[in-house]
Design a protein around this motif. Structure first.
Motif, mmCIF file in Angstrom:
data_model
loop_
_atom_site.group_PDB
_atom_site.id
_atom_site.type_symbol
_atom_site.label_atom_id
_atom_site.label_comp_id
_atom_site.label_asym_id
_atom_site.label_seq_id
_atom_site.Cartn_x
_atom_site.Cartn_y
_atom_site.Cartn_z
ATOM 1 N N CYS A 44 -25.018 -29.687 78.779
ATOM 2 C CA CYS A 44 -26.496 -29.359 78.891
ATOM 3 C C CYS A 44 -27.707 -29.387 78.060
ATOM 4 O O CYS A 44 -27.198 -30.003 77.800
ATOM 5 N N CYS A 78 -31.446 -21.378 78.556
ATOM 6 C CA CYS A 78 -31.339 -22.275 79.102
ATOM 7 C C CYS A 78 -32.457 -22.219 80.008
ATOM 8 O O CYS A 78 -32.841 -21.279 80.650
ATOM 9 N N THR A 79 -32.419 -23.051 80.442
ATOM 10 C CA THR A 79 -33.338 -23.764 81.852
ATOM 11 C C THR A 79 -33.238 -23.237 82.673
ATOM 12 O O THR A 79 -34.002 -24.601 83.392
ATOM 13 N N CYS A 81 -31.126 -25.430 84.585
ATOM 14 C CA CYS A 81 -31.436 -27.071 85.032
ATOM 15 C C CYS A 81 -30.268 -26.754 86.289
ATOM 16 O O CYS A 81 -30.448 -27.865 86.777
ATOM 17 N N TYR A 82 -29.040 -25.968 85.949
ATOM 18 C CA TYR A 82 -28.014 -26.308 86.610
ATOM 19 C C TYR A 82 -27.078 -27.529 86.463
ATOM 20 O O TYR A 82 -26.468 -27.400 87.683
ATOM 21 N N CYS A 84 -24.438 -27.902 84.381
ATOM 22 C CA CYS A 84 -23.308 -27.584 84.088
ATOM 23 C C CYS A 84 -22.773 -26.541 85.651
ATOM 24 O O CYS A 84 -21.271 -26.775 85.456
ATOM 25 N N THR A 95 -24.876 -20.847 85.874
ATOM 26 C CA THR A 95 -26.344 -20.876 85.548
ATOM 27 C C THR A 95 -26.333 -19.436 85.424
ATOM 28 O O THR A 95 -27.204 -18.267 85.143
HETATM 29 S S1 SF4 Z 1 -28.669 -24.194 83.563
HETATM 30 FE FE1 SF4 Z 1 -26.498 -24.696 82.459
HETATM 31 S S2 SF4 Z 1 -26.943 -26.768 81.808
HETATM 32 FE FE2 SF4 Z 1 -28.491 -25.699 82.431
HETATM 33 S S3 SF4 Z 1 -29.639 -25.572 80.629
HETATM 34 FE FE3 SF4 Z 1 -28.427 -23.577 81.543
HETATM 35 S S4 SF4 Z 1 -26.427 -23.668 80.709
HETATM 36 FE FE4 SF4 Z 1 -27.777 -25.198 80.134
#
Ligand code: SF4
Ligand SMILES: Cc1cc2nc3c(=O)[nH]c(=O)nc-3n(C[C@H](O)[C@H](O)[C@H](O)COP(=O)(O)OP(=O)(O)OC[C@H]3O[C@@H](n4cnc5c(N)ncnc54)[C@H](O)[C@@H]3O)c2cc1C
Ligand code: SF4
Lengths: 204, 423
Positions: A44, A78-79, A81-82, A84, A95
């Protein structure tokens, strides 16, 4: 509407919570596959800005820590971004779980005073109304949702930045710009709401 | 199943690794004729490239040497190297195998004196050392090769250099006009012992295998530690030759991962424990970090694990790293979440070893000419096909260590004997 959250007794561990997440949260049915390897939290990009991070959130769901999970800043920081999700060796849609938990946190009143949630609401309001984010309106709505005095205070604190943005053409002063086909967007959103309602009905 | 007596009492063993050797010997020593087919120039398969064996840290060459002596003494085993099975027809008791033999360009007169290698000039990647160094086009597969015989790489054939190589041999062992040949042979039963290959670390893009010479795989670590390896056994940073004293082992690099190999390769935890011991033996001031999901050291392996765990220079860190990048100083940086403490870390190392798993030689996409029954990962079903005459042995049938490979080979030999005996 989502099925009612399990009632939590005085103790902090609600063993019905994991089942509720499995049945009501997108991707929740994959929770049992998690082997607590940490690849998600370790991947992350803003892992250090999260109180728990995705791996621990999953552990906490299983442990029944309903209140801690639904008030965690992980859901809001959480952004999407996928990373994870892409890296999870068990194919868990991490996500989706985090994002849907954020939606549930709003639905069940865990996010009423959460700044990120209030910001997200202002953002959504502008996007659905105009098809765009209008910096002034999003910011104003967000600041004042923190309370009238707080709204004034933050507005004044950022006045200089705002004027600078106007001067350099980054922000304009007229009516909010709408996208060309705002009717089309409204129809799309209405249909999305319908589908969501249908799915909720199907599950009942 | 066929009725009546089997037409052929011969057992064909495909693959001359530790499993194929064991199956061939067990059957031959019971009095059965065996043809042992190995596609490479020498026997032993992957274990010849291991520095030492867990859990006792003994040398694979001892056991192999004993097996080679047994093969030499046993007239019932017909060994064919450079031989790959191209096709199989027939049924239990009466198979016909089509075998392709590629030329070695060196005959049985070879005394392994090495004059040909001295005469040769061109160098090629040394596949025995996973390409970490070079060999001449005329080369001995490795120090303990069996048969102990040189081989000439096909790219030099037809050049003046080849003629020079031929002239250098006093024993008339170089035969430049050898041709590829295809022949058939009969067998009543077939044992598939085609083994494995390391999972391709380049596919693990987040672990940066291709981005730094100091990020290596566990099979390369075996060669770095071996006295006949590319560094004469010194565990160094490949980038600059300095001693590797801060070393990270990354477990499950590709295994137990739905994006790569969904199964546990079974040996990588133990191999990394062994590698940590190699490093600590060489450098008393070295520190090794083992990043793991869980350490799989069962039964008799648990005392080995305990021993390694008691070494204060070896740390066990419960965490599957998210990614490995090259830091500003050029060293690999391992990044992830340490899960017990929930600490986000970023640590530089001299050397990072990816504990990649074992993929069957017959993994999907692999070039394996014969169509035999296998699971979705490419492991053969123990009783291959349904006519009761084909069996798997060793890692061809599942991710096994040497002990389990030889056990499965013994079992396969017994099944094969039953197939050629009773009919
Ligand atoms: S999608 Fe997953 S890796 Fe990305 S910011 Fe959210 S929790 Fe973190
Ligand atoms: C890093 C690492 C370290 C390890 N360390 C240990 C250890 O310390 N102790 C331990 O017990 N185990 C260890 N192992 C596991 C061990 O290497 C395997 O158990 C062993 O190699 C299995 O032998 P095999 O004969 O089944 O396969 P292989 O060694 O792969 O042999 C297969 C043979 O078949 C040949 N072949 C393939 N296809 C064909 C064909 N079509 N026709 C003819 N021939 C063919 C190949 O050339 C090869 O010679 C380790 C594994 C790894 C990855
Ligand atoms: S990467 Fe997947 S299996 Fe590993 S801790 Fe995260 S969700 Fe669980």
């Amino acid at each position: 509407m989502t099925a009612a959250l399990p009632e939590t007794a005085e103790n902090r561990y609600d063993l019905g919570f994991a089942r509720w997440v499995r049945d009501n949260v997108e991707g929740g049915d994959k929770l049992s596959l998690c082997m607590q390897c940490g690849a998600c939290s370790g991947s992350c990009p803003i892992g250090t800005q999260m109180d728990h991070g995705p791996r621990k959130i999953i552990a906490m769901i299983r442990a029944g820590m309903k209140d801690e999970v639904l008030s965690s800043n992980t859901l809001w920081n959480c952004t999407s971004c996928y990373r994870c999700t892409v890296r999870c060796p068990r194919g868990i849609p991490v996500t989706s779980i985090i994002q849907d938990l954020a939606a549930k946190a709003v639905e069940f009143g865990y996010a009423d005073k959460k700044e990120n949630a209030l910001f997200a609401k202002s953002f959504w309001w502008s996007t659905s109304a105009f098809g765009r984010t209008d910096e002034r309106l999003v910011t104003a709505r967000y600041y004042f949702s923190l309370g009238f005095l707080e709204g004034i205070r933050r507005g004044l604190a950022n006045l200089k930045i705002a004027l600078g943005m106007v001067r350099t053409g980054r922000m304009h002063l007229g009516m909010p710009h709408k996208i060309k086909d705002i009717k089309g967007l409204t129809a799309i959103l209405a249909r999305a709401a319908e589908i969501e309602a249908e799915e909720a009905n199907d599950e009942l | 199943m066929t009725d009546g007596a089997p037409k052929s009492q011969t057992i064909a063993v495909v693959g001359g690794g530790i499993a194929g050797i064991t199956a061939a010997l067990e059957a031959a020593e019971m009095g059965y004729d065996v043809v042992l087919l190995e596609k490479g120039p020498s026997l032993g398969g992957r274990v010849t490239r291991l520095n030492r064996y867990f859990p006792k840290l003994c040398h694979p060459t001892c056991g192999l040497e004993i097996n080679y002596q047994r093969i030499k003494k046993n007239p019932r085993i017909k060994l064919m190297t450079m031989s790959e099975v191209q096709g199989v027809t027939g049924v239990r008791g009466d198979y016909l195998l089509t075998v392709r033999k590629t030329p070695r360009f060196v005959n049985a007169n070879c005394t392994a004196c090495g004059a040909c290698a001295q005469a040769a000039e061109t160098e090629i990647d040394n596949s025995f050392n996973y390409g970490m160094d070079k060999v001449k086009v005329a080369y001995l597969p490795h120090e303990h090769a069996f048969p102990m015989r040189y081989i000439i790489s096909p790219e030099v054939i037809g050049t003046p250099e080849a003629d020079k190589i031929k002239e250098s041999c006093k024993y008339n062992a170089v035969e430049l006009d050898q041709q590829e040949e295809t022949f058939d042979l009969n067998a009543g039963a077939i044992i598939w012992a085609t083994g494995w290959r390391p999972y391709d670390a380049s596919k693990l893009d987040v672990y940066g295998y291709d981005s730094s010479p100091d990020i290596i795989t566990n099979v390369e670590m075996e060669r770095l530690a071996a006295h006949d390896g590319p560094t004469d056994g010194k565990i160094i940073r490949p980038s600059d030759g300095e001693p590797a004293k801060r070393v990270a082992m990354i477990q499950c690099a590709g295994s137990r991962d739905v994006n790569h190999l969904p199964y546990c390769s079974m040996i990588c935890c133990l191999a990394s424990l062994k590698h940590a011991a190699y490093v600590r033996e060489q450098y008393p001031d070295a520190e090794v970090d083992i990043y793991y999901i869980d350490i799989r050291a069962h039964d008799k392996m648990s005392s080995f694990y305990e021993r390694v765990r008691n070494d204060p220079g070896i740390n066990f860190i419960k965490s599957k790293p998210g990614h490995i990048v090259v830091g500003e100083d050029g060293r690999p940086l391992v990044c992830g979440e340490q899960i017990i403490e929930r600490e986000i870390y970023q640590r530089p190392y001299d050397l990072v070893v990816l504990a990649t798993g074992m993929e069957p030689s017959r993994a999907p996409g692999a070039d394996q000419p014969v169509d035999v029954e296998q699971d979705e990962h490419g492991f053969l079903i123990p009783a291959v096909g349904n006519d009761g005459g084909q069996f798997s042995a060793g890692v061809a049938g599942g991710p096994f260590d040497v002990a389990l490979s030889t056990q499965s080979a013994t079992a396969a030999a017994l099944k094969a004997i039953q197939a050629v005996r009773a009919g």
